[in-house]
Structures are given as structure tokens and as C-alpha cells.
Design a protein around this motif. Structure first.
Motif, PDB file in Angstrom:
ATOM      1  N   ARG A 106      11.323 100.188 -33.488  1.00 32.07           N
ATOM      2  CA  ARG A 106      12.088 101.434 -33.357  1.00 32.07           C
ATOM      3  C   ARG A 106      12.717 101.546 -31.968  1.00 32.07           C
ATOM      4  NH1 ARG A 106       7.490 103.762 -35.720  1.00 32.07           N
ATOM      5  NH2 ARG A 106       6.973 104.713 -33.695  1.00 32.07           N
ATOM      6  N   VAL A 107      11.973 101.131 -30.947  1.00 29.74           N
ATOM      7  CA  VAL A 107      12.495 101.219 -29.590  1.00 29.74           C
ATOM      8  C   VAL A 107      13.686 100.302 -29.400  1.00 29.74           C
ATOM      9  CG1 VAL A 107      11.932 100.800 -27.161  1.00 29.74           C
ATOM     10  CG2 VAL A 107      10.289 101.955 -28.634  1.00 29.74           C
ATOM     11  N   GLY A 108      13.662  99.153 -30.043  1.00 28.55           N
ATOM     12  CA  GLY A 108      14.751  98.190 -29.925  1.00 28.55           C
ATOM     13  C   GLY A 108      14.441  97.119 -28.906  1.00 28.55           C
ATOM     14  N   GLY A 109      15.378  96.201 -28.755  1.00 33.90           N
ATOM     15  CA  GLY A 109      15.180  95.086 -27.842  1.00 33.90           C
ATOM     16  C   GLY A 109      14.541  93.907 -28.555  1.00 33.90           C
ATOM     17  N   GLU A 110      14.139  92.912 -27.778  1.00 39.46           N
ATOM     18  CA  GLU A 110      13.521  91.718 -28.343  1.00 39.46           C
ATOM     19  C   GLU A 110      12.095  92.034 -28.752  1.00 39.46           C
ATOM     20  OE1 GLU A 110      12.673  87.037 -27.129  1.00 39.46           O
ATOM     21  OE2 GLU A 110      13.682  88.404 -25.733  1.00 39.46           O
ATOM     22  N   VAL A 111      11.792  91.857 -30.023  1.00 38.45           N
ATOM     23  CA  VAL A 111      10.478  92.204 -30.570  1.00 38.45           C
ATOM     24  C   VAL A 111       9.788  90.917 -31.000  1.00 38.45           C
ATOM     25  CG1 VAL A 111       9.234  93.509 -32.315  1.00 38.45           C
ATOM     26  CG2 VAL A 111      11.363  94.418 -31.354  1.00 38.45           C
ATOM     27  N   PRO A 112       8.585  90.639 -30.478  1.00 34.75           N
ATOM     28  CA  PRO A 112       7.853  89.445 -30.920  1.00 34.75           C
ATOM     29  C   PRO A 112       7.359  89.617 -32.345  1.00 34.75           C
ATOM     30  CG  PRO A 112       6.487  90.768 -29.460  1.00 34.75           C
ATOM     31  CD  PRO A 112       7.857  91.394 -29.449  1.00 34.75           C
ATOM     32  N   SER A 113       6.947  88.539 -32.930  1.00 35.14           N
ATOM     33  CA  SER A 113       6.427  88.603 -34.289  1.00 35.14           C
ATOM     34  C   SER A 113       5.071  89.299 -34.301  1.00 35.14           C
ATOM     35  CB  SER A 113       6.294  87.192 -34.870  1.00 35.14           C
ATOM     36  OG  SER A 113       5.310  86.456 -34.145  1.00 35.14           O
ATOM     37  N   LEU A 114       4.685  89.734 -35.481  1.00 38.13           N
ATOM     38  CA  LEU A 114       3.401  90.413 -35.616  1.00 38.13           C
ATOM     39  C   LEU A 114       2.250  89.477 -35.256  1.00 38.13           C
ATOM     40  CD1 LEU A 114       1.861  92.951 -36.455  1.00 38.13           C
ATOM     41  CD2 LEU A 114       1.919  92.126 -38.819  1.00 38.13           C
TER      42      LEU A 114
END
Length: 435
Positions: free
Chosen positions: A108-116
Motif C-alpha cells: 500500500r505504501v508503494g516503492g520496491e516491495v520484497p517478496s513475502l
């Protein structure tokens, strides 16, 4: 003969037979191949032989050589270490440790998100390294308390027409200054930071205070350890603070608060924060211990108040800091029942140089101590003071302090109030614990 020594420019086949079954590290292999390349003697046979001894394919070796030519890199490129911010840890704590909730929040925040899966690995890694995940109820309560404090601050800035909040805030005493590194500051009224006293009260040097000061001083001279114990309310903390009010040049005093339900990880964090070390708290226990040990290389008194709450692993951690060859620590363990807590760890108890008990206030010094403690008691006869001590306070300074507050309130709010035996008797009933 090593693989590099057997690498013959003119005999790649022979070198391959000699090095069959061996394994050569990438930096060594690439460095030798680059030497051949610089000499103009590198061939495809060398690359195939290098792939054989390196345990990889020839295409991989060609890729290594290309990285060495263009980037000057002969080792594997290191991946950036994934770190979670303090805000992410707070979200995780509010979610009760649910990593999936944190993953949705980052999306939701955005940006680069690592995998779970990466998030799971990072959280597990940091928890194994000593990171403490706060209890969800504790985090919620702290957040609500912060919101309440902010709301009160906003009300205080609202102005006189909202009920005179500004005047009330102006009368509120300022926050005490941070503790001096060379000792414990003393106010003009004779009070000490960290010791709660009624308005107008002064600390008095009793025989117990002098005994504690002597024990702590001897422990500092030997860089040893001392245990200050006694029943609650006897003035142990005040005695230690008075003893450390002034320390020799080059010494520093650090008070380490004991966290609620202390663990080794929590105690490590408490020591790190109490020392006011720069930077963020390390994510590995090894780095945190190295930082703490480095800061304890100078002469320092470490005071652990309420030490009776420490379990054996936390006491072992404190012993490891004290036993470290690079530290110069005088350890002061203070609290009601600390002597019983140390009995659970004989190896630390045997290192205690002095066991200093703070007893009840002696009957012979009650009058002198109480009249010096607060001027209100100078208007009370010595017979009444002795009667109060025998029937209510029983030589406990904390009870005397509570009784002083009650007497102040009555004299300030009741017209023509007199501190006679009848009034004192009613006040003594307030401070007497129920049967």
C-alpha cells in the motif's frame, strides 16, 4: 602442486589431467586466466580447463572474465542486505508478528516491495539475532499514551480562555536535565535526579548512606561489584545516588533500567540505550556486544536498580560484560531481594566484593533525620516523632515521605490546622498498610 602452479600455458591438456578432481576458488581462477589473457596466451582450452577445476560451466567462466575486464571484479557480486525500518517493525508489532500484514502494508505504501518469503527470512534473521518484537498490547498502550500526552500538550497551548491551561502548564516544574556523565546532579534543594521527594524536602546523609558510599567507593577502587539490598522503602536508591553524586575524574556513571519481563535481548538493548551509543541498535547480538564492550573500555560505574527482577540469563550477561578483558566496570546491583536473586547464580555472587544492607532508620537518629528531611517536622516535638516512628513509619523513609505529603496537604487546605497528636494519628492511619 596447486592448480595455479600446474597451469601451463603451452600444455592445457596436461594441466587439466593434473588438476582433475580439484576445486579452485573463483578469485584464484580468474586472476590466473587474466594473467594469461594479458600475455595474449588465453585459449578456449584454458577456459574449459578452468571450468573443470572451478566446478562450473565454460559459459560461467567466460562471464567471470567479462566481469573482470569491464568491472575489475573477480569475486561474486554481493547482494544488498535487506533491512526493515523501525516503522516496519512497529507495523509488524501492531499486527502481532503477522508478516503477511506487513507485506500488504508495504504494498500500500508503494516503492520496491520484497517478496513475502524474503520478508519471512529477514524477520526470522533479526529475531534470531536478538531483535525483540514488542507485545501488541504494549505497543497499542504506548501509542494511546503518546496520543494522550500530545492531546494534553495541545490543550496546554490552547490559551487562558480554555480554563487557564497555560497557567497550569507554567506552574508545572520543568523536566530534569539529563544525568551528567561524571556523576549524579544535585539540585539546590538537596534533591537528586531519580529520587521523588515532597516539595521542600531534602536528602539527609544517614549512617546507611555513609556505609553505602564506603562500599561503592571500595568497589570502584577495585573495579569490583557491590550488592545494595534491604526491605522496600529504606532508601537504597537514594543512598546509591548520594554515594555517586561526585565521582573521581575519569569516571562515568550509567544507570541501566531493568525492563519489564527482562530477557537477555532486552537487557542488551537497555545497556546499549543507557550508554547513549551513537547510531541504531545493531541487528546482531555480536555487533551489539562489541559496541557495548568498546564503550565500557573507560572507567564506568554501571548501576542496575531493581536488580532482583533479573533472571539468571540476564545476570550472566552482566557478568560477561564485567568479566570482559577490555572493560573497566564497577557493577552496583541494587534492590529489595537482590541478594536472593544473586544466590541463583553462585559464580556472580562469589564476585561480589561487598554485601551492603540498608536497614531501618535507627530510633536514635529518627529525630535528627526527619527534622533535617523537611522543615515541617521541626514544629513537632521529639516525643511525637518517636511515637510516629514506633506506631506507623517503623524507620522506613518512604513512609516518612508519604506522611510528609499528607501533612503538607492538610496544613495548606485546612484553616487553623495544627500538627498535634490527633492530626498526626489520623494521617498515620492513611499511610498504614491494611491488615
Amino acid at each position: 602442486m596447486s592448480a595455479a602452479e600446474g597451469f601451463s600455458v603451452g600444455e592445457p591438456g596436461v594441466w587439466g589431467e593434473i588438476t582433475a578432481g580439484l576445486r579452485v576458488s573463483r578469485p584464484v581462477l580468474v586472476a590466473r586466466l587474466m594473467e594469461l589473457d594479458a600475455a595474449g596466451a588465453l585459449t578456449t582450452a584454458h577456459v574449459r580447463a578452468g571450468a573443470q577445476v572451478g566446478g562450473v560451466t565454460a559459459r560461467t567462466v567466460w562471464r567471470w572474465l567479462e566481469a573482470a575486464r569491464t568491472e575489475g571484479r573477480v569475486e561474486r557480486r554481493r547482494r544488498a542486505r535487506l533491512e526493515l525500518s523501525d516503522q516496519a517493525w512497529e507495523v509488524l508489532a501492531q499486527a502481532g508478528g503477522n508478516v503477511a500484514v506487513l507485506h500488504r502494508y508495504l504494498k500500500r505504501v508503494g516503492g520496491e516491495v520484497p517478496s513475502l518469503a524474503s520478508l519471512y527470512r529477514v524477520v526470522h534473521r533479526d529475531l534470531q539475532a536478538g531483535r525483540v518484537l514488542p507485545d501488541r498490547a504494549v505497543v497499542r498502550r504506548e501509542r494511546e499514551e503518546q496520543q494522550t500526552r500530545q492531546a494534553l500538550a495541545d490543550l496546554a497551548l490552547a490559551g487562558p480562555r480554555e480554563g487557564g491551561a497555560v497557567k497550569v502548564a507554567a506552574r508545572r516544574p520543568p523536566h530534569p536535565a539529563p544525568e551528567a556523565v561524571s556523576g549524579v546532579p544535585s539540585g539546590e534543594s538537596g534533591t537528586l535526579e531519580g529520587v521523588a521527594l515532597p516539595a521542600g524536602a531534602r536528602l539527609v546523609e544517614t549512617s546507611s548512606v555513609r556505609a553505602v558510599a564506603e562500599a561503592v567507593g571500595q568497589a570502584m577502587a577495585a573495579e569490583g561489584a557491590v550488592c545494595v539490598f534491604g526491605d522496600p522503602g529504606r532508601g537504597k536508591t537514594a543512598a546509591v545516588r548520594m554515594a555517586l553524586r561526585t565521582v573521581p575524574a575519569g569516571w562515568k556513571v550509567t544507570w541501566v533500567p531493568v525492563p519489564v519481563r527482562p530477557s537477555v535481548a532486552g537487557m542488551r538493548r537497555a545497556v546499549f540505550d543507557a550508554l547513549a551509543l551513537p547510531g541504531r541498535f545493531p541487528h546482531t547480538s555480536a555487533l551489539a556486544d562489541a559496541a557495548v564492550s568498546g564503550a565500557l573500555g573507560e572507567a564506568r560505574v554501571i548501576v542496575i536498580d531493581e536488580a532482583q527482577r533479573l533472571p539468571v540469563p540476564c545476570l550472566e550477561y552482566l557478568q560477561s560484560l564485567w568479566d570482559h578483558p577490555g572493560t573497566r566496570v564497577t557493577l552496583v546491583l541494587c534492590g529489595a531481594g537482590t541478594e536472593r536473586a544473586l544466590a541463583r547464580l553462585p559464580q556472580l555472587a562469589s564476585r561480589i566484593g561487598a554485601w551492603q544492607e540498608v536497614p531501618r532508620l535507627a530510633a536514635t537518629e529518627v529525630t535528627a533525620v526527619v527534622t533535617g528531611f523537611h522543615p515541617l517536622w521541626r514544629t513537632v516535638s521529639a516525643e511525637d516523632l518517636t511515637w510516629i516512628d514506633q506506631t506507623s513509619t517503623h524507620g522506613t523513609l518512604r513512609t516518612w515521605a508519604a506522611l510528609t505529603t499528607h501533612l503538607q496537604n492538610v496544613l495548606l487546605t485546612t484553616a487553623d490546622a495544627v500538627a498535634d497528636r490527633a492530626l498526626l494519628g489520623r494521617l498515620c492511619q492513611r499511610v498504614a498498610p491494611p491488615l
